[in-house]
Design an enzyme around this catalytic site. Structure first.
Site, PDB file in Angstrom:
ATOM      1  N   GLY A  44       1.533  41.772  54.241  1.00  0.00           N
ATOM      2  CA  GLY A  44       0.513  40.854  54.722  1.00  0.00           C
ATOM      3  C   GLY A  44       1.073  39.958  55.804  1.00  0.00           C
ATOM      4  O   GLY A  44       2.017  40.334  56.517  1.00  0.00           O
ATOM      5  N   ALA A  46       2.900  37.126  55.690  1.00  0.00           N
ATOM      6  CA  ALA A  46       4.304  36.760  55.517  1.00  0.00           C
ATOM      7  C   ALA A  46       5.203  37.989  55.624  1.00  0.00           C
ATOM      8  O   ALA A  46       6.204  37.984  56.347  1.00  0.00           O
ATOM      9  CB  ALA A  46       4.509  36.056  54.175  1.00  0.00           C
ATOM     10  N   GLY A  47       4.852  39.065  54.899  1.00  0.00           N
ATOM     11  CA  GLY A  47       5.700  40.253  54.885  1.00  0.00           C
ATOM     12  C   GLY A  47       5.682  41.004  56.198  1.00  0.00           C
ATOM     13  O   GLY A  47       6.737  41.411  56.711  1.00  0.00           O
ATOM     14  N   HIS A 268     -11.320  27.361  44.196  1.00  0.00           N
ATOM     15  CA  HIS A 268     -12.030  27.172  45.466  1.00  0.00           C
ATOM     16  C   HIS A 268     -13.479  26.808  45.172  1.00  0.00           C
ATOM     17  O   HIS A 268     -14.138  27.489  44.387  1.00  0.00           O
ATOM     18  CB  HIS A 268     -11.951  28.453  46.295  1.00  0.00           C
ATOM     19  N   ARG A 333     -10.238  20.806  48.046  1.00  0.00           N
ATOM     20  CA  ARG A 333     -10.806  21.833  47.183  1.00  0.00           C
ATOM     21  C   ARG A 333     -10.814  21.455  45.709  1.00  0.00           C
ATOM     22  O   ARG A 333     -11.784  21.725  45.003  1.00  0.00           O
ATOM     23  CB  ARG A 333     -10.040  23.144  47.389  1.00  0.00           C
ATOM     24  N   HIS A 404      -8.797  31.041  43.294  1.00  0.00           N
ATOM     25  CA  HIS A 404      -8.611  31.510  44.668  1.00  0.00           C
ATOM     26  C   HIS A 404      -7.146  31.716  45.051  1.00  0.00           C
ATOM     27  O   HIS A 404      -6.783  32.730  45.613  1.00  0.00           O
ATOM     28  CB  HIS A 404      -9.256  30.501  45.622  1.00  0.00           C
ATOM     29  N   GLU A 428       2.638  33.106  49.759  1.00  0.00           N
ATOM     30  CA  GLU A 428       2.083  32.633  48.494  1.00  0.00           C
ATOM     31  C   GLU A 428       2.975  32.972  47.307  1.00  0.00           C
ATOM     32  O   GLU A 428       2.857  32.366  46.246  1.00  0.00           O
ATOM     33  CB  GLU A 428       0.687  33.243  48.289  1.00  0.00           C
ATOM     34  N   ARG A 438      -3.576  23.322  47.436  1.00  0.00           N
ATOM     35  CA  ARG A 438      -3.413  23.705  48.848  1.00  0.00           C
ATOM     36  C   ARG A 438      -4.625  23.266  49.660  1.00  0.00           C
ATOM     37  O   ARG A 438      -5.759  23.519  49.280  1.00  0.00           O
ATOM     38  CB  ARG A 438      -3.248  25.222  48.972  1.00  0.00           C
ATOM     39  N   LEU A 444      -2.585  30.635  55.696  1.00  0.00           N
ATOM     40  CA  LEU A 444      -2.217  31.447  56.856  1.00  0.00           C
ATOM     41  C   LEU A 444      -1.076  30.776  57.619  1.00  0.00           C
ATOM     42  O   LEU A 444      -0.166  31.439  58.117  1.00  0.00           O
ATOM     43  CB  LEU A 444      -3.427  31.639  57.771  1.00  0.00           C
TER      44      LEU A 444
END
Length: 640
Positions: A44, A46-47, A268, A333, A404, A428, A438, A444
C-alpha cells in the site's frame, strides 16, 4: 523478561531533531547498497513507497502482498484527502500548528518527536506526489486546492475528489512498477506472510505461503519492513477491505515484537449504517462531506419516523454545532462518533433500528448550487445512492459510526524499528503518530512519510551499524519457523468441524463491538475476556475448513487470520481494562467529565502500553514508555 524500550529520540530542540538525526545516522555507500536485501511486506502507501524508495537507493528489495496486484492494497479506499502544513490558504497554518493539532487530536497520547517529524515531512509529500502526476484538485488559477477536515480550524487537506487514496496509491504503484521493471524490486503477489524468521535475535526473513499453490517456504533478507495495515477487522464489521488482517504483526508479536496500545481503535462517524444481520463489511463516507453537510437528528422522539423533509428547521437538533460551536460539524472523529451514539441512545436515531443520524446537504446546495456540490463530492454521492437507493441531493444521507482505523500497532522507536532488531514497521501497522485518535487525512500522510522519507534512511543506519552473518534456508531457526507454519496449517485443516470461519469471525466481532467498541467499562471488558477464550477453544475444536493446503483455499486463509484475531481481541480487551482513563477513541464510561467527555488521567497513564508476548498459555507482560512533553502543555481537550 521485561523489554528495554529505548525510543532513540534525538537530543536537542524539537524542530531540529530530525535534521540532527539524519546527520548522525550511519550511511551505506552506494556501491555497498546492492549487497543488501530488504523484505517489504505490504504494497500500500507505506509499503509501496518504501519498496520503491529503497530500490531507487540501490538496495535489492523483495515486496510481498496477499492481493493479486499492489494496486489492490487497502490504501486505495481512502477518500477525503492528505494533510500537509503548506499554508496555501494563508489561514494561519504552520508545521507547529499541524503538530499541535495532531497531538491534541490524539488526546496527548502520542510521541512528541515522531509527530513533529511527521508535520515537517508533510510539506515534502505533496511535492513528491505532484511530481509523480497525482491529480490533486486545483483552484481556478491552477494552484493546489485545500479543504477542511475534523480537528482543525485551517484548510490543509489536499485531495483528489473523493478518491485521494486511489490516486496516491497509483503514484506509489507507478514508482514501484518502474523499479520492478528495472530489476531492483522483485514482486511477490498472492503471497501471504505467516511468520517472521528471527535468527540470533534479529529479523532475517519471513515464512510465506503461496496462495495459489499452497507452497510454504522461507524468504531471507538483511532487514524486514512490515507495512501491512491495521487490525480493524477484528470487529468483523468495519470499513476495511475483507482481506485486511493482523497476521503479519501478530506473528511478529509472538516472535518478540512489543504490541503498543492495542485498545486504541478509531470509530469513524460517517459510515453507511448496518443494513442487515448478514452484512459482511461497512462503507465509509468521507469525512470531507462534513465540510458542507450538517449533522442532525430530530429534537423530539415523536418526529423520528417522519421523512426528514417533514421535520421543520426549529425541530432539528444540529447537535455538533450546538455542543462544539468552535469546530461544529468538523469536530474530531471520536467526539463526533460518541455524540452520534449519544443521540441514538436517547431514542432520536433515524432509519432501521434507530441507528443513524442525518448528514444533510440542503443548505450547501441552496448556498453553492447542486453543480458545485456535484463537483466536490459527486463520486461519493453516487456511491451512496448505489448502496442505499436514496438520492442524497434530494434527501439527507443517513450515517452512523463504524470501526475504521487502529492507532495501536507494533511498538517502534524513532527509527521505526520494533523491539526485534532489523524489523521495521511502517504506516498503520505501527503505533507511533496518532495517539488515542487519528485526525482525518493523517493516515495517508503517515503512510507516505514513513515509506518515502523515513524508512529509506533509518534502514541504512541499521545496516551500516550491524554486522550480519550469512543465513541460509538450512539454518535451524529458519527450519523451525517453516515447520511451525506447516504444523499450524495442518492443524487447521485437520479440525474437520461443523461451523464456518465466518460464523466464528462474526461472533468475535459482536463481542468486540459490544464490550470493547465505542464505549467500554470494566465489567464488560472482563466479560469479553471470559467469552473470547471460550470462542477460541470452540474454534480450534469445531471450525470447518474444506479443501487442502496444496491449492487456492481462501477458507484456509480466512481461518488463519481469524485464529490470530481471536488472540489479538483478548489483548485489546486486556489493554482497555488496564487503562483506567478515557482518552480519544478509548472511552471508559467510568472515566468521563460531567458533560460526558473523555477524562484522562495524566498522572498515572501518560505512557505507551507496550505488551510483550509471555509465551503459550501465559499472560503478556506490560512494558511502559513514558510520554514526555517538553514543548506542549497537557490540557483537557476541548473543541467547544
Amino acid at each position: 523478561m521485561t523489554l528495554q524500550l529505548d525510543a532513540r529520540i534525538p537530543a536537542g530542540p524539537l524542530a531540529g531533531k530530525w535534521d540532527r538525526h539524519r546527520f548522525e545516522m550511519k550511511l551505506v555507500n552506494p556501491a555497498n547498497k546492492r549487497k543488501y536485501t530488504v523484505i517489504v511486506v505490504g504494497s500500500g502507501l507505506a509499503g509501496g513507497a518504501a519498496a520503491a524508495s529503497l530500490s531507487e537507493l540501490g538496495y535489492n528489495v523483495r515486496c510481498y502482498c496477499y492481493q493479486d496486484s499492489p494496486r489492490r492494497a487497502h490504501s486505495i479506499a481512502a477518500q477525503g484527502g492528505i494533510n500537509a502544513a503548506k499554508n496555501y490558504q494563508n489561514d494561519g497554518d504552520s508545521i507547529q500548528r499541524l503538530f499541535y493539532d495532531t497531538i491534541k487530536g490524539g488526546d496527548f497520547r502520542s510521541r512528541e518527536a515522531n509527530v513533529y517529524r511527521l508535520a515537517q515531512i508533510s510539506v515534502n509529500i505533496i511535492d513528491q506526489c505532484v511530481s509523480q502526476g497525482v491529480p490533486f484538485a486545483r483552484e481556478y488559477g491552477g494552484l493546489l486546492a485545500n479543504r477542511s477536515f475534523g480537528g482543525a480550524q485551517v484548510s490543509r487537506t489536499f485531495y483528489a475528489r473523493g478518491q485521494t487514496g486511489q490516486q496516491l496509491l497509483l503514484g506509489a504503484y507507478q514508482a514501484l512498477e518502474k523499479e520492478i521493471a528495472k530489476g531492483g524490486v522483485t514482486m511477490f503477489p498472492r503471497a501471504e506472510m505467516l511468520d517472521l524468521i528471527v535468527v540470533n535475535g534479529r529479523a532475517r526473513g519471513i515464512v510465506v505461503r503461496d496462495e495459489l499453490t499452497g507452497k510454504i517456504e522461507p524468504h531471507l533478507a538483511d532487514a524486514v519492513v512490515l507495512a501491512t495495515g491495521g487490525y480493524g477487522n477484528v470487529f468483523y464489521l468495519s470499513t476495511n477491505a475483507k482481506g485486511c488482517n493482523a497476521t503479519a504483526i501478530w506473528r511478529a508479536y509472538k516472535r518478540g515484537a512489543a504490541f503498543a496500545n492495542p485498545c486504541y481503535t478509531q470509530i469513524h462517524p460517517t459510515c453507511i449504517p448496518v443494513a442487515g444481520e448478514h452484512q459482511s463489511k461497512l462503507t465509509l463516507m468521507s469525512e470531507s462531506l462534513r465540510n458542507d453537510g450538517r449533522v442532525w437528528v430530530p429534537k423530539r422522539k415523536e418526529d423520528v419516523g417522519k421523512s426528514p423533509t417533514d421535520v421543520p428547521e426549529q425541530d432539528r437538533d444540529y447537535y455538533l454545532e450546538r455542543k462544539y460551536p468552535s469546530f461544529g460539524n468538523l469536530s474530531p472523529r471520536d467526539i463526533a462518533s460518541r455524540a452520534a451514539k449519544e443521540a441514538c441512545d436517547d431514542g432520536r436515531g433515524v432509519g432501521p433500528g434507530g441507528r443513524g443520524v442525518y448528514l444533510d446537504f440542503a443548505d450547501a446546495i441552496k448556498r453553492l448550487g447542486e453543480d458545485k456540490i456535484r463537483e466536490r463530492y459527486g463520486n461519493l454521492f453516487e456511491m451512496y445512492e448505489r448502496i442505499t437507493a436514496e438520492n442524497p441531493y434530494k434527501v439527507p444521507m443517513r450515517i452512523y459510526p463504524a470501526v475504521h482505523y487502529t492507532m495501536g500497532g507494533l511498538w517502534v522507536d524513532y527509527n521505526l524499528m520494533s523491539t526485534i532488531p532489523g524489523l521495521h514497521v511502517a504506516g498503520e501497522a505501527n503505533f507511533s503518530d496518532h495517539g488515542a485518535n487519528r485526525l482525518g487525512a493523517s493516515a495517508l500522510m503517515q503512510g507516505l512519510a514513513d515509506g518515502y522519507f523515513v524508512i529509506p534512511l533509518t534502514i541504512g543506519d541499521y545496516l551500516a551499524s550491524t554486522k550480519l552473518e550469512q543465513v541460509g534456508a538450512d539454518n535451524a531457526e529458519v527450519r523451525a519457523a517453516v515447520a511451525e507454519v506447516e504444523r499450524r496449517t495442518s492443524r487447521l485443516l485437520g479440525i474437520k468441524g461443523k461451523r464456518t470461519v465466518a460464523q466464528f469471525h462474526r461472533e468475535l466481532g459482536r463481542i468486540m463491538w459490544e464490550y470493547c467498541g465505542m464505549a467500554r467499562d470494566a465489567a464488560g471488558l472482563r466479560k469479553a475476556m471470559e467469552l473470547i477464550p471460550q470462542l477460541r477453544e470452540e474454534f480450534w475444536r469445531d471450525v470447518m475448513i474444506p479443501g487442502s493446503g496444496a491449492e487456492l483455499n481462501q477458507t484456509l486463509e480466512h481461518a488463519g487470520r481469524v485464529a490470530d484475531f481471536l488472540e489479538l481481541g483478548e489483548l485489546m480487551c486486556r489493554d482497555a481494562l488496564h487503562r483506567e482513563e478515557s482518552c480519544g477513541g478509548h472511552f471508559r464510561t467510568e472515566h468521563q467529565t460531567p458533560d460526558g467527555e473523555a477524562l484522562r488521567d495524566d498522572e498515572h497513564f501518560a505512557y505507551v502500553a507496550a505488551w510483550e508476548y509471555g509465551g503459550e498459555g501465559r499472560e503478556p507482560v506490560l512494558n511502559k514508555e513514558p510520554l514526555v512533553y517538553e514543548n506542549i502543555k497537557l490540557s483537557q481537550r476541548s473543541y467547544k
